[in-house]
Enzyme design. Structure first.
Site, PDB file in Angstrom:
ATOM      1  N   ASP A   1      -2.155  -1.977  10.905  1.00 39.38           N
ATOM      2  CA  ASP A   1      -2.430  -1.918   9.466  1.00 39.38           C
ATOM      3  C   ASP A   1      -3.092  -3.189   8.923  1.00 39.38           C
ATOM      4  O   ASP A   1      -3.518  -3.210   7.764  1.00 39.38           O
ATOM      5  CB  ASP A   1      -1.127  -1.681   8.681  1.00 39.38           C
ATOM      6  CG  ASP A   1      -0.676  -0.233   8.695  1.00 39.38           C
ATOM      7  OD1 ASP A   1      -1.504   0.638   9.036  1.00 39.38           O
ATOM      8  OD2 ASP A   1       0.494   0.023   8.378  1.00 39.38           O
TER       9      ASP A   1
ATOM     10  N   LYS B   1       0.845  -1.205   0.000  1.00 39.62           N
ATOM     11  CA  LYS B   1       0.000   0.000   0.000  1.00 39.62           C
ATOM     12  C   LYS B   1       0.870   1.240   0.000  1.00 39.62           C
ATOM     13  O   LYS B   1       2.049   1.219   0.361  1.00 39.62           O
ATOM     14  CB  LYS B   1      -0.940   0.012   1.207  1.00 39.62           C
ATOM     15  CG  LYS B   1      -0.247   0.093   2.582  1.00 39.62           C
ATOM     16  CD  LYS B   1       0.141   1.489   3.018  1.00 39.62           C
ATOM     17  CE  LYS B   1       0.895   1.491   4.340  1.00 39.62           C
ATOM     18  NZ  LYS B   1       1.554   2.784   4.636  1.00 39.62           N
TER      19      LYS B   1
END
Length: 290
Positions: free
Chosen positions: A137, A11
């Site tokens: 995360d 990401k």
């Protein structure tokens, strides 16, 4: 089912703001996360016995309980009383300690893989709940795509996919400790904060320039003074025609967003002049995990 193979996508942060430091030492954030088409490959197999084993293509990678893949497998085995053993193989491509959530993404892939391998029928929300206990995360990496993350990263709101674009990812040859970056962040002293609300509107309106014009990461105030090469790469990408360039997460990975694939590929080729850039890729945004 005896074997599953999954992609664990990295990401970037299109915008990263830190709102405050809590009394417990954690930081409250407000950030826009985006999955990109750079991924690790995770293979899970059922085995006889009860053990969990992990091997990887990189010799220096921990393959014991320190690795989030092992932790995810163990957590699912314990929670659902799974007696079978699991053999895992991880092929790493996402840069390590680079601000791209590679470890968290591998963890999320392991959760999704265990769900499929043992046909548990768990919903996304249930996988996110397990993942939240393994890393801030991880829940985002379970859902993937474009999302607003708040709290310590665990409060997620799905957003529409960003407009089509090309993302050049460049990782210099340094590693950054996320813990150290946050510990040295002067939240009250921040002079500027990203316009996260405006970026959400730009995403909803499919306005690429509105997105790139609001790209900002407050963690750069800590990481760039320590590693000036990050700023140098950002400036280089802008000169190569990037709409904008930013450090992802706590760094040191830098990404540039290009409207033109031709410009992105030319910039990738020209990056060879940067001896400090050890890994570089041109990828596209990914809307969901697969």
């Amino acid at each position: 089912m005896k074997k599953v193979v999954l992609k664990a996508y990295g990401k970037v942060n299109l915008g990263l703001d830190v709102v405050r430091r809590r009394d417990d030492g954690y930081h409250e954030v407000r950030m826009i996360m985006q999955t990109v088409g750079l991924f690790d490959r995770l293979e899970l197999k059922k085995t006889s016995g009860d053990s969990v084993t992990l091997s990887a293509n990189l010799r220096f990678l921990p393959v014991n309980e320190q690795n989030l893949v092992c932790q995810a497998i163990a957590a699912v085995k314990k929670k659902y009383s799974i007696k079978s053993g699991v053999e895992a193989y991880l092929e790493k491509r996402i840069p390590i300690a680079a601000g791209m959530a590679g470890g968290s993404s591998d963890c999320a892939a392991a959760l999704r893989g265990m769900n499929r391998l043992f046909e548990l029928g768990l919903k996304e929300e249930e996988l996110c709940e397990i993942g939240a206990g393994l890393g801030a995360d991880v829940p985002y990496c379970v859902i993937g795509g474009t999302a607003l993350a708040e709290g310590i990263g665990e409060k997620l709101t799905k957003l529409p996919p960003v407009p089509h674009c090309h993302i050049l990812i460049a990782k210099p040859g340094v590693s950054v400790s996320t813990k150290t970056v946050y510990e040295n962040l002067d939240v009250p002293g921040l002079l500027s904060h990203p316009d996260i609300t405006g970026m959400i509107s730009a995403i909803e309106n499919q306005d690429l320039k509105g997105i790139t014009g609001r790209m900002e990461n407050v963690l750069e105030t800590v990481t760039i003074p320590r590693y000036p090469v990050i700023h140098e790469i950002k400036e280089f990408l802008l000169k190569q025609g990037a709409e904008s360039a930013l450090m992802s997460g706590s760094g040191p990975t830098v990404f540039g967003i290009f409207a033109s694939e031709e410009k992105a590929q030319r910039a990738l080729s020209n990056l060879r002049s940067f001896e400090d850039v050890k890994q570089a890729y041109v990828v596209a945004p990914v809307n969901r995990e697969s």
